[in-house]
Design a protein around this motif. Sequence first.
Motif, PDB file in Angstrom:
ATOM      1  N   PRO A 144       0.956  -1.278   0.009  1.00 24.13           N
ATOM      2  CA  PRO A 144      -0.042  -0.049  -0.064  1.00 24.13           C
ATOM      3  C   PRO A 144       0.759   1.248   0.016  1.00 24.13           C
ATOM      4  N   ARG A 145       0.357   2.363  -0.532  1.00 23.95           N
ATOM      5  CA  ARG A 145       1.031   3.792  -0.559  1.00 23.95           C
ATOM      6  C   ARG A 145      -0.085   4.655  -0.255  1.00 23.95           C
ATOM      7  N   GLN A 146      -0.708   4.670   0.746  1.00 25.64           N
ATOM      8  CA  GLN A 146      -1.927   5.396   1.195  1.00 25.64           C
ATOM      9  C   GLN A 146      -1.556   6.456   2.128  1.00 25.64           C
ATOM     10  N   GLU A 147      -0.488   6.553   2.498  1.00 26.16           N
ATOM     11  CA  GLU A 147      -0.267   7.598   3.770  1.00 26.16           C
ATOM     12  C   GLU A 147      -0.851   8.967   3.580  1.00 26.16           C
ATOM     13  N   ALA A 148      -0.878   9.436   2.148  1.00 26.78           N
ATOM     14  CA  ALA A 148      -1.230  10.820   2.074  1.00 26.78           C
ATOM     15  C   ALA A 148      -2.735  11.137   2.067  1.00 26.78           C
ATOM     16  N   ALA A 149      -3.347   9.817   1.785  1.00 28.21           N
ATOM     17  CA  ALA A 149      -4.843   9.836   1.666  1.00 28.21           C
ATOM     18  C   ALA A 149      -5.676   9.986   2.970  1.00 28.21           C
ATOM     19  N   PRO A 150      -6.646  10.496   2.909  1.00 32.55           N
ATOM     20  CA  PRO A 150      -7.218  10.781   4.119  1.00 32.55           C
ATOM     21  C   PRO A 150      -7.631   9.799   5.201  1.00 32.55           C
TER      22      PRO A 150
ATOM     23  N   SER B 134     -14.565  12.972   4.650  1.00 36.34           N
ATOM     24  CA  SER B 134     -13.703  12.753   3.392  1.00 36.34           C
ATOM     25  C   SER B 134     -14.282  11.615   2.603  1.00 36.34           C
ATOM     26  N   TYR B 135     -14.937  10.808   3.397  1.00 39.24           N
ATOM     27  CA  TYR B 135     -15.692   9.739   2.591  1.00 39.24           C
ATOM     28  C   TYR B 135     -17.221   9.587   2.766  1.00 39.24           C
ATOM     29  N   PRO B 136     -17.795  10.331   2.221  1.00 37.25           N
ATOM     30  CA  PRO B 136     -19.367  10.224   2.471  1.00 37.25           C
ATOM     31  C   PRO B 136     -20.240   9.216   1.681  1.00 37.25           C
ATOM     32  N   ALA B 137     -21.073   8.839   2.746  1.00 41.59           N
ATOM     33  CA  ALA B 137     -21.885   7.670   2.223  1.00 41.59           C
ATOM     34  C   ALA B 137     -22.782   7.865   0.996  1.00 41.59           C
TER      35      ALA B 137
ATOM     36  N   PHE C 232      -7.872   3.454  -3.146  1.00 40.82           N
ATOM     37  CA  PHE C 232      -6.732   2.844  -2.129  1.00 40.82           C
ATOM     38  C   PHE C 232      -5.681   2.502  -3.257  1.00 40.82           C
ATOM     39  N   THR C 233      -4.554   3.152  -2.997  1.00 41.72           N
ATOM     40  CA  THR C 233      -3.317   3.180  -4.051  1.00 41.72           C
ATOM     41  C   THR C 233      -2.325   2.116  -3.603  1.00 41.72           C
ATOM     42  N   ARG C 234      -1.715   1.436  -4.611  1.00 43.95           N
ATOM     43  CA  ARG C 234      -0.962   0.349  -4.301  1.00 43.95           C
ATOM     44  C   ARG C 234       0.127   0.434  -5.258  1.00 43.95           C
TER      45      ARG C 234
END
Length: 269
Positions: free
Chosen positions: A145-151, A246-249, A259-261
């Motif tokens: 995973p490369r997700q550290e900058a994501a909310p 950040s992630y509304p339903a 999700f970035t990998r």
Amino acid sequence: MAVSGPIYADWDPARYGAFRDLRLRPALDLLAQVSELPSGDVVDLGCGDGAVAEALATRFKPEHPLIGVDASAAMLERAAARMTQWANPLYNSLTRADIALWAAETPPALIFSNAALNWLPDHASLMPRLAGMLAPRGVLAVQMPRQEAAPSHRLLREVAEQLFPGRFPVAPSPVLRAGDYAGMLLPYGEVRAWTTEYLQMLDPVLQGHPVRAFTESTAMRRFVQGMTAAEVADYVSAYDAALAESYPALPDGRVRFPFTRVFFILERS
């Protein structure tokens, strides 16, 4: 999957496995890019509960013995139980070891690592060390995973700092860009490296935000294990609220969760 030592408590296989299909897809995408192998073992490095074992065994056994390596006793227990579900055990052997220190006894044909090496530091030393273990024409195949900058991950840090200033310093993620891995491994052979963003659709959960249900078994662990029960409750409540912005339903209750990998495959010359 897990790093040994006091920093990390053991993993919860049930929580981690709740999103098995989403976590397995990148592993299968990585495996699809692995070509023919020389003689030698196939090592599932950071094997966890053996989620990828069936795919690896189907592809490479019986020509290549399959070895699982992980530091988590709970995960290896689940992997061992999974072995008994098949007439022929998926793994030839399971080894409990700190994957940061593990070294192959004989040159492997393939070192396959799915979402495990992101927990280890100093990739500029780690990846060449793994590459150096390979048999001639052997393959190192890695997904992280490369997700550290994501909310989803950034808010873990921000909420912890807001509620408990200075108590939970977190080192930057060691995961580099795909091109950085290509550059460090080119001296060892041919390298293919790429990045994929998976648009994951998360179903609603009984309690809290769906993204929190995803992160609580992985990235969130390093924060809450240092908190009291009351602090965990405050932290989870604040994190859920921030995630909702950040992630509304969607109208059906699901949320879109990009999700970035990062992937790379080295074929040793």
